[in-house]
Design a protein around this motif. Structure first.
Motif, mmCIF file in Angstrom:
data_model
loop_
_atom_site.group_PDB
_atom_site.id
_atom_site.type_symbol
_atom_site.label_atom_id
_atom_site.label_comp_id
_atom_site.label_asym_id
_atom_site.label_seq_id
_atom_site.Cartn_x
_atom_site.Cartn_y
_atom_site.Cartn_z
ATOM 1 N N ASP A 189 0.837 -1.203 0.000
ATOM 2 C CA ASP A 189 0.000 0.000 0.000
ATOM 3 C C ASP A 189 0.874 1.255 0.000
ATOM 4 O O ASP A 189 0.557 2.251 -0.674
ATOM 5 C CB ASP A 189 -0.920 0.006 1.216
ATOM 6 C CG ASP A 189 -2.031 -1.029 1.116
ATOM 7 O OD1 ASP A 189 -2.301 -1.504 -0.003
ATOM 8 O OD2 ASP A 189 -2.606 -1.371 2.174
ATOM 9 N N ARG A 202 2.172 1.814 -3.485
ATOM 10 C CA ARG A 202 1.129 2.358 -4.359
ATOM 11 C C ARG A 202 0.940 3.850 -4.108
ATOM 12 O O ARG A 202 0.790 4.642 -5.059
ATOM 13 C CB ARG A 202 -0.191 1.611 -4.144
ATOM 14 C CG ARG A 202 -0.169 0.152 -4.585
ATOM 15 C CD ARG A 202 -1.567 -0.452 -4.472
ATOM 16 N NE ARG A 202 -1.532 -1.893 -4.627
ATOM 17 C CZ ARG A 202 -1.484 -2.531 -5.795
ATOM 18 N NH1 ARG A 202 -1.460 -1.824 -6.917
ATOM 19 N NH2 ARG A 202 -1.475 -3.855 -5.842
ATOM 20 N N ARG A 203 0.926 4.255 -2.837
ATOM 21 C CA ARG A 203 0.761 5.676 -2.528
ATOM 22 C C ARG A 203 1.947 6.483 -3.047
ATOM 23 O O ARG A 203 1.773 7.592 -3.579
ATOM 24 C CB ARG A 203 0.596 5.871 -1.016
ATOM 25 C CG ARG A 203 -0.755 5.409 -0.486
ATOM 26 C CD ARG A 203 -0.997 5.902 0.929
ATOM 27 N NE ARG A 203 -0.091 5.284 1.899
ATOM 28 C CZ ARG A 203 -0.330 4.124 2.508
ATOM 29 N NH1 ARG A 203 -1.431 3.435 2.221
ATOM 30 N NH2 ARG A 203 0.513 3.640 3.398
ATOM 31 N N ALA A 260 3.828 5.760 -5.611
ATOM 32 C CA ALA A 260 3.719 5.843 -7.067
ATOM 33 C C ALA A 260 2.714 6.907 -7.489
ATOM 34 O O ALA A 260 2.965 7.687 -8.424
ATOM 35 C CB ALA A 260 3.317 4.481 -7.634
ATOM 36 N N ARG A 261 1.580 6.970 -6.794
ATOM 37 C CA ARG A 261 0.551 7.959 -7.154
ATOM 38 C C ARG A 261 1.020 9.378 -6.895
ATOM 39 O O ARG A 261 0.771 10.285 -7.711
ATOM 40 C CB ARG A 261 -0.727 7.691 -6.354
ATOM 41 C CG ARG A 261 -1.514 6.477 -6.808
ATOM 42 C CD ARG A 261 -2.930 6.512 -6.227
ATOM 43 N NE ARG A 261 -2.921 6.542 -4.764
ATOM 44 C CZ ARG A 261 -2.979 5.457 -4.000
ATOM 45 N NH1 ARG A 261 -3.039 4.252 -4.560
ATOM 46 N NH2 ARG A 261 -2.994 5.562 -2.683
ATOM 47 N N THR A 262 1.680 9.594 -5.774
ATOM 48 C CA THR A 262 2.037 10.960 -5.387
ATOM 49 C C THR A 262 3.309 11.464 -6.055
ATOM 50 O O THR A 262 3.399 12.644 -6.418
ATOM 51 C CB THR A 262 2.211 11.060 -3.861
ATOM 52 O OG1 THR A 262 3.226 10.132 -3.436
ATOM 53 C CG2 THR A 262 0.915 10.725 -3.153
ATOM 54 N N ARG A 263 4.298 10.584 -6.240
ATOM 55 C CA ARG A 263 5.590 11.034 -6.763
ATOM 56 C C ARG A 263 5.745 10.805 -8.264
ATOM 57 O O ARG A 263 6.446 11.547 -8.939
ATOM 58 C CB ARG A 263 6.724 10.322 -6.011
ATOM 59 C CG ARG A 263 8.104 10.898 -6.289
ATOM 60 C CD ARG A 263 9.162 10.207 -5.458
ATOM 61 N NE ARG A 263 10.490 10.671 -5.763
ATOM 62 C CZ ARG A 263 11.166 11.581 -5.066
ATOM 63 N NH1 ARG A 263 10.621 12.127 -3.994
ATOM 64 N NH2 ARG A 263 12.391 11.929 -5.427
ATOM 65 N N PRO A 295 3.030 10.332 -10.908
ATOM 66 C CA PRO A 295 1.675 10.199 -11.474
ATOM 67 C C PRO A 295 1.672 9.904 -12.968
ATOM 68 O O PRO A 295 0.671 9.378 -13.489
ATOM 69 C CB PRO A 295 1.036 11.561 -11.163
ATOM 70 C CG PRO A 295 2.206 12.506 -11.053
ATOM 71 C CD PRO A 295 3.301 11.702 -10.428
ATOM 72 N N ASP A 296 2.739 10.238 -13.682
ATOM 73 C CA ASP A 296 2.798 10.024 -15.125
ATOM 74 C C ASP A 296 3.609 8.783 -15.501
ATOM 75 O O ASP A 296 3.932 8.587 -16.681
ATOM 76 C CB ASP A 296 3.413 11.252 -15.811
ATOM 77 C CG ASP A 296 2.589 12.514 -15.588
ATOM 78 O OD1 ASP A 296 1.342 12.399 -15.580
ATOM 79 O OD2 ASP A 296 3.180 13.592 -15.423
ATOM 80 N N LEU A 327 2.704 -2.548 -10.127
ATOM 81 C CA LEU A 327 1.763 -1.620 -9.501
ATOM 82 C C LEU A 327 1.121 -0.696 -10.525
ATOM 83 O O LEU A 327 -0.019 -0.267 -10.350
ATOM 84 C CB LEU A 327 2.483 -0.780 -8.440
ATOM 85 C CG LEU A 327 3.200 -1.536 -7.324
ATOM 86 C CD1 LEU A 327 3.861 -0.556 -6.364
ATOM 87 C CD2 LEU A 327 2.253 -2.463 -6.588
ATOM 88 N N VAL A 328 1.877 -0.370 -11.571
ATOM 89 C CA VAL A 328 1.364 0.485 -12.652
ATOM 90 C C VAL A 328 1.800 -0.136 -13.972
ATOM 91 O O VAL A 328 2.963 -0.524 -14.123
ATOM 92 C CB VAL A 328 1.922 1.930 -12.547
ATOM 93 C CG1 VAL A 328 1.487 2.759 -13.760
ATOM 94 C CG2 VAL A 328 1.470 2.594 -11.253
ATOM 95 N N ARG A 376 0.895 1.112 -17.693
ATOM 96 C CA ARG A 376 0.177 1.958 -18.648
ATOM 97 C C ARG A 376 0.466 1.490 -20.073
ATOM 98 O O ARG A 376 1.625 1.418 -20.488
ATOM 99 C CB ARG A 376 0.600 3.416 -18.459
ATOM 100 C CG ARG A 376 -0.155 4.399 -19.361
ATOM 101 C CD ARG A 376 0.145 5.819 -18.967
ATOM 102 N NE ARG A 376 -0.303 6.100 -17.590
ATOM 103 C CZ ARG A 376 -0.069 7.249 -16.963
ATOM 104 N NH1 ARG A 376 0.606 8.212 -17.573
ATOM 105 N NH2 ARG A 376 -0.490 7.427 -15.722
#
Length: 246
Positions: free
Chosen positions: A7, A10-11, A13-16, A18-19, A99-100, A102
């Protein structure tokens, strides 16, 4: 309460990032073996134009090792890891938790990583093997002759590294360092790897070098035997230190 490392990853990755095109969590935290002190090993694939770098940060009180790269940078790093016979980044992508992903970027990187791992590392040049044989032979003589316990332990560390290097090359297996040395050594040759590790442990605990020396001598036998008289090296191009064998 200890935060769940997946977790946390994941946080982060989202915050630091995002692209990010891909984010992969590797190491013990991706396999459920993490402890409260375990760090996060995270590979991040970013769009072209970004930087390729390694950085250590702290996120939510946990140490994080970031491996950030573009597609171009990832190809260069894969090539460097193959040349070094270590495949660290390949193992992260092939075995880590995605985790990501794209547009299939993580899957594509995982496919390339798995192909490298299946192919195995390049074989050492015969001249390099000869020099490593000479260095291990010399160190084994020192190991047996050493009367000072501290010196013997220091030599034993070199012997373990040198024997693992030669054995992994002989088996066309990937090298490791630190905690990955025993893991990669056992993967390369379960029987002889276990003999080396067990002998090294016995030496450290009891001071008895005999089983360890015997195991290292068995590695030498696999790659041509001990090398003393007759060894000659001619320097050309970049000259390294004569102490490189020690």
């Amino acid at each position: 309460m200890i935060a769940d490392p997946v977790d946390q990853a994941r946080r982060l990755a989202r915050t630091r990032f995002p692209d990010a095109l891909a984010v992969v969590l590797a190491g013990s935290t991706s396999t459920g073996r993490a402890t409260a002190a375990s760090d996060l090993d995270i590979a991040v694939l970013v769009p072209e134009g970004g930087a390729s770098y390694r950085e250590t940060i702290r996120f939510e009180e946990r140490v994080v090792e970031l491996f950030v790269h573009t597609r171009t940078g990832l190809g260069e790093l894969f090539a460097a890891d193959v040349a070094a016979r270590r495949a660290v980044l390949q193992s992260m992508y092939a075995e880590g938790l995605v985790l990501v992903d794209r547009d299939g970027a993580a899957g594509a990187a995982r496919t390339l990583a798995a192909a490298d791992l299946r192919e195995g590392p390049p074989a050492l040049a015969p001249e390099t093997v000869e020099t490593k044989r000479y260095g291990l032979t010399d160190a084994l003589d020192d190991l047996v002759d050493a009367s000072d316990r501290v010196e013997r332990l220091a030599v034993a560390g070199f012997v373990l590294d040198a024997a693992a290097d030669l054995l992994c090359d002989h088996r066309r297996a990937w090298l490791g360092s630190g905690k990955w040395l025993p893991r990669r050594l056992l993967a390369a040759d379960p029987e002889l790897g276990d003999a080396l590790l067990g002998g090294h442990l016995r030496l450290c605990v009891t001071g008895d070098p005999a089983p360890f020396a015997e195991a290292a001598a068995s590695v030498l036998d696999l790659v041509g035997g001990p090398l003393r008289e007759g060894y000659r090296r001619t320097w050309h191009g970049v000259i390294d230190s004569v102490a490189a064998r020690r």
